[in-house]
Motif scaffolding. Structure first.
Motif, PDB file in Angstrom:
ATOM      1  N   UNK A 198       0.845  -1.196   0.000  1.00 19.89           N
ATOM      2  CA  UNK A 198       0.000   0.000   0.000  1.00 19.89           C
ATOM      3  C   UNK A 198       0.879   1.245   0.000  1.00 19.89           C
ATOM      4  N   UNK A 199       0.315   2.362  -0.476  1.00 14.38           N
ATOM      5  CA  UNK A 199       1.057   3.605  -0.375  1.00 14.38           C
ATOM      6  C   UNK A 199       1.094   4.028   1.097  1.00 14.38           C
ATOM      7  N   UNK A 200       1.998   4.921   1.429  1.00 14.00           N
ATOM      8  CA  UNK A 200       2.262   5.261   2.835  1.00 14.00           C
ATOM      9  C   UNK A 200       1.048   5.860   3.544  1.00 14.00           C
ATOM     10  N   UNK A 201       0.210   6.625   2.854  1.00 13.74           N
ATOM     11  CA  UNK A 201      -0.956   7.234   3.498  1.00 13.74           C
ATOM     12  C   UNK A 201      -1.937   6.178   3.995  1.00 13.74           C
ATOM     13  N   UNK A 202      -2.198   5.183   3.174  1.00  7.54           N
ATOM     14  CA  UNK A 202      -3.157   4.146   3.547  1.00  7.54           C
ATOM     15  C   UNK A 202      -2.555   3.184   4.563  1.00  7.54           C
ATOM     16  N   UNK A 203      -1.295   2.866   4.378  1.00  4.07           N
ATOM     17  CA  UNK A 203      -0.595   1.973   5.306  1.00  4.07           C
ATOM     18  C   UNK A 203      -0.572   2.571   6.708  1.00  4.07           C
ATOM     19  N   UNK A 204      -0.304   3.857   6.788  1.00  2.00           N
ATOM     20  CA  UNK A 204      -0.181   4.544   8.071  1.00  2.00           C
ATOM     21  C   UNK A 204      -1.477   4.493   8.882  1.00  2.00           C
ATOM     22  N   UNK A 205      -2.600   4.823   8.252  1.00  2.36           N
ATOM     23  CA  UNK A 205      -3.859   4.839   9.003  1.00  2.36           C
ATOM     24  C   UNK A 205      -4.300   3.435   9.399  1.00  2.36           C
ATOM     25  N   UNK A 260      -6.079   9.311  15.421  1.00  8.70           N
ATOM     26  CA  UNK A 260      -5.251   9.212  14.211  1.00  8.70           C
ATOM     27  C   UNK A 260      -5.208  10.562  13.505  1.00  8.70           C
ATOM     28  N   UNK A 261      -6.351  11.210  13.405  1.00 12.88           N
ATOM     29  CA  UNK A 261      -6.406  12.530  12.770  1.00 12.88           C
ATOM     30  C   UNK A 261      -5.481  13.511  13.488  1.00 12.88           C
ATOM     31  N   UNK A 262      -5.485  13.468  14.812  1.00  6.53           N
ATOM     32  CA  UNK A 262      -4.603  14.349  15.588  1.00  6.53           C
ATOM     33  C   UNK A 262      -3.135  13.991  15.376  1.00  6.53           C
ATOM     34  N   UNK A 263      -2.828  12.696  15.330  1.00  5.32           N
ATOM     35  CA  UNK A 263      -1.446  12.241  15.192  1.00  5.32           C
ATOM     36  C   UNK A 263      -0.863  12.646  13.846  1.00  5.32           C
ATOM     37  N   UNK A 264      -1.621  12.439  12.768  1.00  6.87           N
ATOM     38  CA  UNK A 264      -1.065  12.719  11.439  1.00  6.87           C
ATOM     39  C   UNK A 264      -1.510  14.076  10.893  1.00  6.87           C
ATOM     40  N   UNK A 265      -2.262  14.815  11.726  1.00  9.15           N
ATOM     41  CA  UNK A 265      -2.633  16.195  11.411  1.00  9.15           C
ATOM     42  C   UNK A 265      -3.447  16.320  10.121  1.00  9.15           C
ATOM     43  N   UNK A 266      -4.517  15.516  10.039  1.00 10.01           N
ATOM     44  CA  UNK A 266      -5.468  15.601   8.929  1.00 10.01           C
ATOM     45  C   UNK A 266      -6.881  15.553   9.521  1.00 10.01           C
ATOM     46  N   UNK A 267      -7.895  15.958   8.758  1.00 12.24           N
ATOM     47  CA  UNK A 267      -9.272  15.869   9.259  1.00 12.24           C
ATOM     48  C   UNK A 267      -9.718  14.410   9.446  1.00 12.24           C
ATOM     49  N   UNK A 268     -10.676  14.198  10.333  1.00 12.88           N
ATOM     50  CA  UNK A 268     -11.205  12.858  10.600  1.00 12.88           C
ATOM     51  C   UNK A 268     -11.772  12.246   9.320  1.00 12.88           C
ATOM     52  N   UNK A 269     -12.418  13.036   8.493  1.00 12.03           N
ATOM     53  CA  UNK A 269     -12.964  12.538   7.235  1.00 12.03           C
ATOM     54  C   UNK A 269     -11.883  11.959   6.333  1.00 12.03           C
ATOM     55  N   UNK A 270     -10.718  12.569   6.339  1.00 12.86           N
ATOM     56  CA  UNK A 270      -9.596  12.064   5.552  1.00 12.86           C
ATOM     57  C   UNK A 270      -9.141  10.716   6.090  1.00 12.86           C
ATOM     58  N   UNK A 271      -9.106  10.591   7.413  1.00 17.76           N
ATOM     59  CA  UNK A 271      -8.736   9.312   8.033  1.00 17.76           C
ATOM     60  C   UNK A 271      -9.732   8.235   7.610  1.00 17.76           C
ATOM     61  N   UNK A 272     -11.017   8.537   7.694  1.00 16.10           N
ATOM     62  CA  UNK A 272     -12.049   7.567   7.314  1.00 16.10           C
ATOM     63  C   UNK A 272     -11.885   7.143   5.856  1.00 16.10           C
ATOM     64  N   UNK A 273     -11.660   8.103   4.992  1.00 18.37           N
ATOM     65  CA  UNK A 273     -11.494   7.825   3.573  1.00 18.37           C
ATOM     66  C   UNK A 273     -10.272   6.947   3.323  1.00 18.37           C
ATOM     67  N   UNK A 274      -9.154   7.278   3.982  1.00 20.78           N
ATOM     68  CA  UNK A 274      -7.930   6.495   3.799  1.00 20.78           C
ATOM     69  C   UNK A 274      -8.100   5.083   4.343  1.00 20.78           C
ATOM     70  N   UNK A 275      -8.804   4.952   5.462  1.00 16.35           N
ATOM     71  CA  UNK A 275      -9.068   3.618   6.014  1.00 16.35           C
ATOM     72  C   UNK A 275      -9.885   2.791   5.030  1.00 16.35           C
ATOM     73  N   UNK A 276     -10.948   3.369   4.520  1.00 16.43           N
ATOM     74  CA  UNK A 276     -11.817   2.653   3.595  1.00 16.43           C
ATOM     75  C   UNK A 276     -11.043   2.221   2.351  1.00 16.43           C
ATOM     76  N   UNK A 277     -10.332   3.173   1.746  1.00 17.38           N
ATOM     77  CA  UNK A 277      -9.592   2.857   0.518  1.00 17.38           C
ATOM     78  C   UNK A 277      -8.467   1.860   0.794  1.00 17.38           C
ATOM     79  N   UNK A 278      -7.779   2.042   1.905  1.00 19.75           N
ATOM     80  CA  UNK A 278      -6.690   1.129   2.249  1.00 19.75           C
ATOM     81  C   UNK A 278      -7.178  -0.288   2.483  1.00 19.75           C
ATOM     82  N   UNK A 279      -8.289  -0.422   3.199  1.00 22.90           N
ATOM     83  CA  UNK A 279      -8.853  -1.756   3.442  1.00 22.90           C
ATOM     84  C   UNK A 279      -9.342  -2.391   2.151  1.00 22.90           C
TER      85      UNK A 279
END
Length: 175
Positions: free
Chosen positions: A120-127, A141-160
């Motif tokens: 996986x690319x690093x963004x998806x792997x990380x979340x 996770x959003x606080x740790x990587x400094x992105x909005x919660x929606x971005x975390x949700x999107x990356x989780x979904x796509x990564x999975x």
């Protein structure tokens, strides 16, 4: 409650720049942070460097912590940023077997998971690592990587979704 009380005592000592308190705090969480470091760097010595650098940064910058309940999130963010910095400097992945202390599960399962995550690319792997390996909430996770919660949700979904395709593809090819 005991862990919370112990964490509070550590934090009071850490805020007084007590290096031993920082080391003790990290020692209790060594396995958790080691897994994060290994996912990025795959090299025992590099992960040790990240621990060292993070301890020093926490010691030097503890005064910047605004709210005590974000201490672990703040430290994790520093740790991940140190992993990223070393990874960028090396600009390559070291492929070798993880040390025995990385996990209690059979090594085949760990290697299979890490190999799949590495595709996986690093963004998806990380979340995925932070959510499912380390157990952080989406907000943390959003606080740790400094992105909005929606971005975390999107990356989780796509990564999975990508992981699922990798596993299905692997099964078709005898994996």
């Amino acid at each position: 409650m005991k862990t919370s009380m112990a964490g509070s005592i550590y934090l009071k000592r850490i805020k007084k720049q007590d290096m031993q308190a920082i080391l003790d705090w990290f020692e209790e969480r060594q396995s958790k942070f080691y897994k994060i470091g290994w996912a990025y760097l795959k090299d025992y010595h590099d992960v040790e460097d990240v621990f060292h650098n993070t301890v020093l940064k926490v010691h030097e910058n503890i005064g910047q912590l605004k709210q005590d309940h974000y201490f672990e999130t703040w430290v994790t963010s520093i740790f991940i940023n140190e992993c990223r910095a070393i990874y960028r400097r090396k600009n390559k992945q070291v492929v070798e077997s993880p040390p025995d202390r990385a996990d209690e599960r059979p090594i085949e399962h760990r290697l299979e998971l890490m190999e799949s995550l590495d595709q996986l690319d690093s963004q998806h792997k990380e979340v995925i690592l932070l959510k499912y390996i380390q157990g952080y909430s989406q907000k943390e996770i959003a606080d740790i990587i400094n992105v909005p919660v929606g971005t975390v949700k999107s990356r989780l979904y796509r990564g999975l979704t990508m992981l699922r395709k990798l596993f299905e593809g692997g099964e078709k090819h005898g994996v």
